[in-house]
Design an enzyme around this catalytic site. Structure first.
Site, PDB file in Angstrom:
ATOM      1  N   ASP A  89      -1.887   3.593   0.553  1.00 37.18           N
ATOM      2  CA  ASP A  89      -2.235   4.922   1.072  1.00 37.18           C
ATOM      3  C   ASP A  89      -3.642   4.891   1.651  1.00 37.18           C
ATOM      4  O   ASP A  89      -4.563   4.371   1.016  1.00 37.18           O
ATOM      5  CB  ASP A  89      -2.163   5.968  -0.044  1.00 37.18           C
ATOM      6  CG  ASP A  89      -0.748   6.149  -0.560  1.00 37.18           C
ATOM      7  OD1 ASP A  89       0.206   5.875   0.182  1.00 37.18           O
ATOM      8  OD2 ASP A  89      -0.602   6.569  -1.724  1.00 37.18           O
ATOM      9  N   SER A 102       3.296  -0.706  -0.865  1.00 39.31           N
ATOM     10  CA  SER A 102       2.702   0.066   0.230  1.00 39.31           C
ATOM     11  C   SER A 102       1.289   0.497  -0.169  1.00 39.31           C
ATOM     12  O   SER A 102       0.889   0.368  -1.323  1.00 39.31           O
ATOM     13  CB  SER A 102       3.562   1.287   0.557  1.00 39.31           C
ATOM     14  OG  SER A 102       3.512   2.224  -0.496  1.00 39.31           O
ATOM     15  N   ASN A 145       0.687   6.988   3.969  1.00 40.24           N
ATOM     16  CA  ASN A 145       1.359   5.802   3.422  1.00 40.24           C
ATOM     17  C   ASN A 145       1.819   4.806   4.495  1.00 40.24           C
ATOM     18  O   ASN A 145       2.415   5.192   5.500  1.00 40.24           O
ATOM     19  CB  ASN A 145       2.558   6.279   2.582  1.00 40.24           C
ATOM     20  CG  ASN A 145       3.235   5.128   1.878  1.00 40.24           C
ATOM     21  OD1 ASN A 145       4.221   4.594   2.356  1.00 40.24           O
ATOM     22  ND2 ASN A 145       2.698   4.749   0.740  1.00 40.24           N
ATOM     23  N   GLU A 159      -6.105  14.237  -2.930  1.00 43.66           N
ATOM     24  CA  GLU A 159      -5.695  12.919  -2.423  1.00 43.66           C
ATOM     25  C   GLU A 159      -6.873  11.956  -2.286  1.00 43.66           C
ATOM     26  O   GLU A 159      -6.750  10.780  -2.591  1.00 43.66           O
ATOM     27  CB  GLU A 159      -4.994  13.050  -1.062  1.00 43.66           C
ATOM     28  CG  GLU A 159      -3.603  13.669  -1.132  1.00 43.66           C
ATOM     29  CD  GLU A 159      -2.550  12.747  -1.746  1.00 43.66           C
ATOM     30  OE1 GLU A 159      -2.867  11.611  -2.124  1.00 43.66           O
ATOM     31  OE2 GLU A 159      -1.388  13.191  -1.859  1.00 43.66           O
ATOM     32  N   ASP A 182       5.045  -0.078  -5.084  1.00 42.03           N
ATOM     33  CA  ASP A 182       6.095  -0.602  -4.191  1.00 42.03           C
ATOM     34  C   ASP A 182       5.528  -1.525  -3.112  1.00 42.03           C
ATOM     35  O   ASP A 182       6.263  -1.950  -2.217  1.00 42.03           O
ATOM     36  CB  ASP A 182       6.889   0.550  -3.558  1.00 42.03           C
ATOM     37  CG  ASP A 182       6.059   1.366  -2.573  1.00 42.03           C
ATOM     38  OD1 ASP A 182       4.845   1.095  -2.421  1.00 42.03           O
ATOM     39  OD2 ASP A 182       6.628   2.272  -1.949  1.00 42.03           O
ATOM     40  N   ASN A 232       0.031   1.161  -3.949  1.00 44.59           N
ATOM     41  CA  ASN A 232       1.164   1.669  -4.716  1.00 44.59           C
ATOM     42  C   ASN A 232       1.979   0.517  -5.303  1.00 44.59           C
ATOM     43  O   ASN A 232       1.926  -0.606  -4.800  1.00 44.59           O
ATOM     44  CB  ASN A 232       2.053   2.526  -3.809  1.00 44.59           C
ATOM     45  CG  ASN A 232       1.287   3.664  -3.171  1.00 44.59           C
ATOM     46  OD1 ASN A 232       0.630   4.433  -3.854  1.00 44.59           O
ATOM     47  ND2 ASN A 232       1.341   3.761  -1.857  1.00 44.59           N
TER      48      ASN A 232
END
Ligand SMILES: *[C@@H]1O[C@H](CO)[C@@H](O)[C@H](O)[C@H]1NC(C)=O
Length: 142
Positions: free
Chosen positions: A67, A65, A74, A50, A63, A61
């Site tokens: 991280d 959002s 998220n 990650e 969408d 991301n």
């Protein structure tokens, strides 16, 4: 110049890149070994894929959002970044996930595990699930 050096120092003090074994030890000291049946090696593997153990890691991301941090938590579900929709289930400002106070990220990860299980992390499903994870703890003396 002195001011610049000072600011750089502050920036470095606020984020941290762990070595694999350092991070494994921090996780163990925070009760993550076997937490809800998740092995220490699973957590280390997840963190490797990650964030490469970098508390300052940020990824955006498609969408909208974002991280955050060593576990890439998220903003849609777990923390508030001040923009867009969030459930903010961990009840934190996303920026708190980026500092060297890793307690915040670890507590939030425990909540995620309770709510969704470790499968919430795509990197764990893609790179850790069903794999031999012994290399992630090798040489750490844990
Ligand atoms: C989160 O913290 C940062 C840095 O302290 C601050 O600038 C920001 O306004 C805060 N965001 C929210 C949503 O509270």
């Amino acid at each position: 110049m002195r001011c610049l050096v000072f600011l750089l120092f502050v920036a470095l003090a606020n984020a941290r890149v762990y070595t694999r074994c350092e991070w494994a030890r921090v996780l163990k000291n925070n009760g993550m070994d076997g937490y809800r049946g998740i092995s220490l090696a699973d957590w280390v593997c997840l963190s490797q894929w990650e964030s490469s153990y970098n508390t300052a890691a940020i990824n955006h991301n498609t969408d909208g959002s974002t991280d955050y941090g060593i576990f890439q938590i998220n903003s849609r579900w777990w923390c508030n970044k001040g923009r867009g929709v969030t459930s903010n289930a961990c009840n934190i400002n996303c920026s708190e996930l980026l500092t060297d106070n890793v307690q915040v990220a670890i507590d939030c990860a425990k909540l995620i595990i309770m709510d969704s299980g470790i499968s919430a992390w795509v990197a764990w499903r893609d790179h850790c699930k069903g794999h031999d994870l012994s290399p992630y703890l090798a040489g750490c003396g844990l």
